[in-house]
Design a protein around this motif. Structure first.
Motif, short mmCIF file in Angstrom:
data_model
loop_
_atom_site.label_atom_id
_atom_site.label_comp_id
_atom_site.label_asym_id
_atom_site.label_seq_id
_atom_site.Cartn_x
_atom_site.Cartn_y
_atom_site.Cartn_z
N PHE A 172 1.64 6.15 15.26
CA PHE A 172 1.03 7.43 14.85
C PHE A 172 2.00 8.39 14.18
O PHE A 172 1.65 9.53 13.92
N LYS A 173 3.25 7.95 13.93
CA LYS A 173 4.22 8.88 13.36
C LYS A 173 4.15 8.84 11.84
O LYS A 173 4.15 7.77 11.23
N ARG A 174 4.09 10.02 11.22
CA ARG A 174 4.03 10.11 9.78
C ARG A 174 5.11 11.07 9.28
O ARG A 174 5.48 12.00 9.98
N GLY A 175 5.56 10.83 8.06
CA GLY A 175 6.59 11.71 7.52
C GLY A 175 6.02 12.63 6.45
O GLY A 175 6.74 13.34 5.78
N VAL A 176 4.70 12.55 6.27
CA VAL A 176 4.06 13.34 5.22
C VAL A 176 2.86 14.06 5.80
O VAL A 176 2.39 13.72 6.89
N ILE A 214 8.77 8.99 -3.53
CA ILE A 214 9.17 10.26 -2.91
C ILE A 214 10.34 10.11 -1.93
O ILE A 214 11.03 11.07 -1.66
N GLY A 215 10.52 8.91 -1.39
CA GLY A 215 11.62 8.69 -0.44
C GLY A 215 11.31 9.26 0.94
O GLY A 215 10.31 9.96 1.13
N ILE A 216 12.19 8.93 1.90
CA ILE A 216 11.98 9.38 3.28
C ILE A 216 13.27 10.04 3.78
O ILE A 216 14.36 9.46 3.64
N THR A 269 13.37 1.38 0.00
CA THR A 269 13.36 -0.08 0.03
C THR A 269 13.15 -0.54 1.47
O THR A 269 13.92 -0.16 2.36
N PHE A 270 12.10 -1.31 1.68
CA PHE A 270 11.91 -1.93 2.99
C PHE A 270 12.41 -3.37 2.89
O PHE A 270 12.14 -4.07 1.92
N THR A 271 13.14 -3.79 3.90
CA THR A 271 13.63 -5.17 3.93
C THR A 271 13.05 -5.86 5.16
O THR A 271 13.18 -5.36 6.28
N LYS A 308 -3.14 10.42 2.40
CA LYS A 308 -4.00 9.89 3.47
C LYS A 308 -3.27 8.80 4.24
O LYS A 308 -2.41 8.12 3.69
N GLY A 309 -3.65 8.60 5.48
CA GLY A 309 -3.03 7.52 6.24
C GLY A 309 -3.14 7.75 7.73
O GLY A 309 -3.38 8.88 8.18
N LEU A 310 -2.99 6.67 8.49
CA LEU A 310 -3.14 6.76 9.95
C LEU A 310 -1.81 6.79 10.68
O LEU A 310 -1.75 7.05 11.87
N GLY A 311 -0.74 6.49 9.95
CA GLY A 311 0.57 6.46 10.61
C GLY A 311 0.73 5.26 11.52
O GLY A 311 1.46 5.33 12.51
N VAL A 312 0.05 4.17 11.21
CA VAL A 312 0.18 2.99 12.08
C VAL A 312 0.68 1.75 11.32
O VAL A 312 1.08 0.77 11.93
N GLY A 313 0.66 1.80 9.97
CA GLY A 313 1.00 0.63 9.17
C GLY A 313 2.37 0.06 9.49
O GLY A 313 2.52 -1.14 9.72
N LEU A 314 3.38 0.92 9.54
CA LEU A 314 4.74 0.43 9.79
C LEU A 314 4.94 0.02 11.23
O LEU A 314 5.70 -0.89 11.53
N TYR A 315 4.23 0.71 12.13
CA TYR A 315 4.30 0.34 13.56
C TYR A 315 3.80 -1.10 13.72
O TYR A 315 4.47 -1.94 14.33
N ILE A 316 2.65 -1.37 13.11
CA ILE A 316 2.09 -2.73 13.21
C ILE A 316 3.02 -3.73 12.54
O ILE A 316 3.32 -4.80 13.10
N THR A 328 0.85 -1.20 0.00
CA THR A 328 0.00 0.00 0.00
C THR A 328 0.88 1.25 0.00
O THR A 328 0.66 2.18 -0.77
N ASN A 329 1.90 1.25 0.86
CA ASN A 329 2.80 2.41 0.93
C ASN A 329 3.59 2.60 -0.37
O ASN A 329 3.76 3.72 -0.83
N ALA A 330 4.09 1.48 -0.91
CA ALA A 330 4.89 1.58 -2.14
C ALA A 330 4.05 2.20 -3.27
O ALA A 330 4.56 2.99 -4.07
N ILE A 331 2.76 1.86 -3.30
CA ILE A 331 1.89 2.45 -4.33
C ILE A 331 1.60 3.91 -3.99
O ILE A 331 1.72 4.81 -4.82
N LYS A 332 1.25 4.11 -2.70
CA LYS A 332 0.84 5.46 -2.26
C LYS A 332 1.97 6.48 -2.43
O LYS A 332 1.76 7.59 -2.89
N TYR A 333 3.18 6.09 -2.02
CA TYR A 333 4.29 7.04 -2.06
C TYR A 333 5.22 6.81 -3.25
O TYR A 333 6.30 7.39 -3.32
#
Ligand code: ADP
Length: 410
Positions: free
Chosen positions: A361-365, A347-349, A402-404, A371-379, A316-321
């Motif tokens: 809840f942390k977001r970089g955008v 866009i990169g981080i 790149t996420f590994t 759109k987003g809740l800032g919880v996807g990567l936390y989970i 979802t993130n790879a498509i969104k960003y």
């Protein structure tokens, strides 16, 4: 010099009263420093421990004319290598007295000439480093300095007593601030979450209403299958989005309360990735994003639903960003682990954000842009770590991310 305390017990009782008068962290620190320079010392410094390192939070001189010079101590944070100084007082949880500041001692605790000159310019003669303790933990150190009095053991015991009271006050103010920050984060999250949930729901309802009105308007038998199919597909996408959001919301509470229970089974990662890709087909088509999955069909014993969720979040993130650029998912076996990489050219981080994106809840955008809740990567992180694995990010602004994910094979 101010050394005005006649009745120590009364002073400590008075100090406790003043210290408990504020829950504001900064005010509490200012009160402590003021109490000290008004009664016990020519000079006071407070350092607080934040994530294992000391941060200078207050510097106060009893003589207002010397305050500007004293403020220069903000430029010289304590050095953990120094013996007989701030870090040692913190570690040993007992005060350290430097009865007479000698050039030799100064040289051993300060490697910077400017700092040594500062101590000399302020005409410091004697120092005490007293740990700030609360709940039996060091939370910081108070340094007091005198330009006339030579401190002794009695002074150290007294400042230790004051530091205990100050420690409790600082800790209380800190806990209060943390609670306030957490409440604010939660409120912001709830506001974003309800907005996020309402958006796909509104689209879904509109879509269904439109579909129904088209069907009702046309005489039976004349409903165009393609039109209806496309409208139902739209509805399905909105429903998927809603379902993902609700799953994320539920999972935040499951992983935050430590109730994550894994139901492991044998799964093949390449097959799983391909299965998930199917659910993104319409989204990929619309965003004209090409998603390639390649590599080895590594088999392991993991929780399928949870790993599916991690991959779904990362895709979802790879498509969104990802700025509609190609996405590559690769699965490999390396030593005794499975390695999955999800690479986008979006866009990169930034470096600073990379340190926080796995936090709750942390977001970089900005919410306005993405759109987003800032919880996807936390989970995702909690799930991967519960499996004994790791999740890492490599990214460059404007170049991609790149996420590994590494999962143990046992
Ligand atoms: P959300 O996407 O809802 O904000 P996540 O926890 O999934 O929440 O991501 C946290 C933050 O990490 C995002 O707000 C974004 O700043 C950044 N991020 C995650 N994945 C990517 C990516 N592939 N490219 C750029 N930034 C990303």
């Amino acid at each position: 010099m101010p050394y005005l305390v006649k009745d120590k017990i009364q002073f400590l009782a008075e100090a406790s009263k003043i210290l408990s008068s504020s829950l504001d962290y900064n005010i509490t620190l200012a009160i402590i420093a003021k109490l000290i320079v008004n009664n016990l010392a020519d000079f006071c410094m407070i350092d607080l421990l934040e994530d294992g390192s000391m941060q200078r939070v207050a510097v106060k001189a009893s003589d207002p004319k010397k305050q500007k010079m004293a403020n220069m101590f903000f430029d010289f944070p304590p050095d953990p290598r120094n013996k007989k100084a701030i870090y040692e007082a913190a570690k040993s949880k007992t005060p350290i007295i430097i009865k007479k500041i000698t050039p030799l001692w100064l040289k051993t605790v300060s490697r910077i000439e400017k700092e040594r000159n500062l101590v000399n310019s302020l005409k410091m003669k004697s120092f005490i480093f007293a740990p700030l303790l609360s709940r039996n933990q060091t939370i910081g150190v108070i340094t007091i300095g005198s330009s006339s009095k030579i401190y002794d053991e009695n002074d150290a015991t007294f400042i230790e007593e004051l530091a205990i009271r100050a420690g409790i006050a600082v800790d209380k103010a800190k806990l209060y601030k943390d609670a306030q920050d957490a409440l604010q984060t939660r409120d912001e999250f709830l506001a974003i979450a309800s907005h996020e949930l309402r958006t796909p729901l509104t689209s879904l309802l509109l879509n269904l209403q439109l579909t129904l009105s088209r069907i009702h308007k046309l005489p039976s038998g004349q409903v165009k299958v393609e039109t209806i199919t496309s409208m139902i597909e739209d509805s399905e996408q909105q429903a998927y989005r809603l379902s993902r959001l609700i799953t994320d919301l539920l999972n935040v509470s499951v992983v935050s309360t430590g109730k994550l229970i894994l139901e492991k089974e044998d799964i093949r990662l390449l097959d799983l990735a391909k299965e998930i890709k199917k659910r993104f087909e319409i989204q990929l088509l619309r965003s004209k994003t090409n998603l390639v999955i390649k590599g080895a069909n590594v088999k392991g014993n993991w929780d399928k639903v949870r790993i599916e969720q991690v991959l779904t979040n990362l895709i979802t993130n790879a498509i969104k960003y990802g700025k509609n650029k190609p996405i590559l998912i690769e699965v490999k076996k390396s030593d005794n682990k499975a390695v999955i990489t999800i690479e986008d050219k979006g866009i990169g981080i930034g470096k600073e954000d990379q340190a926080h994106i796995f936090d709750r809840f942390k977001r970089g955008v900005s919410s306005r842009e993405y759109k987003g809740l800032g919880v996807g990567l936390y989970i995702a992180k909690q799930i991967i770590e519960a499996h004994g694995g790791k999740i890492k990010v490599k990214s460059k602004i404007g170049k991609g991310t790149t996420f590994t994910v590494e999962l143990p094979l046992d």
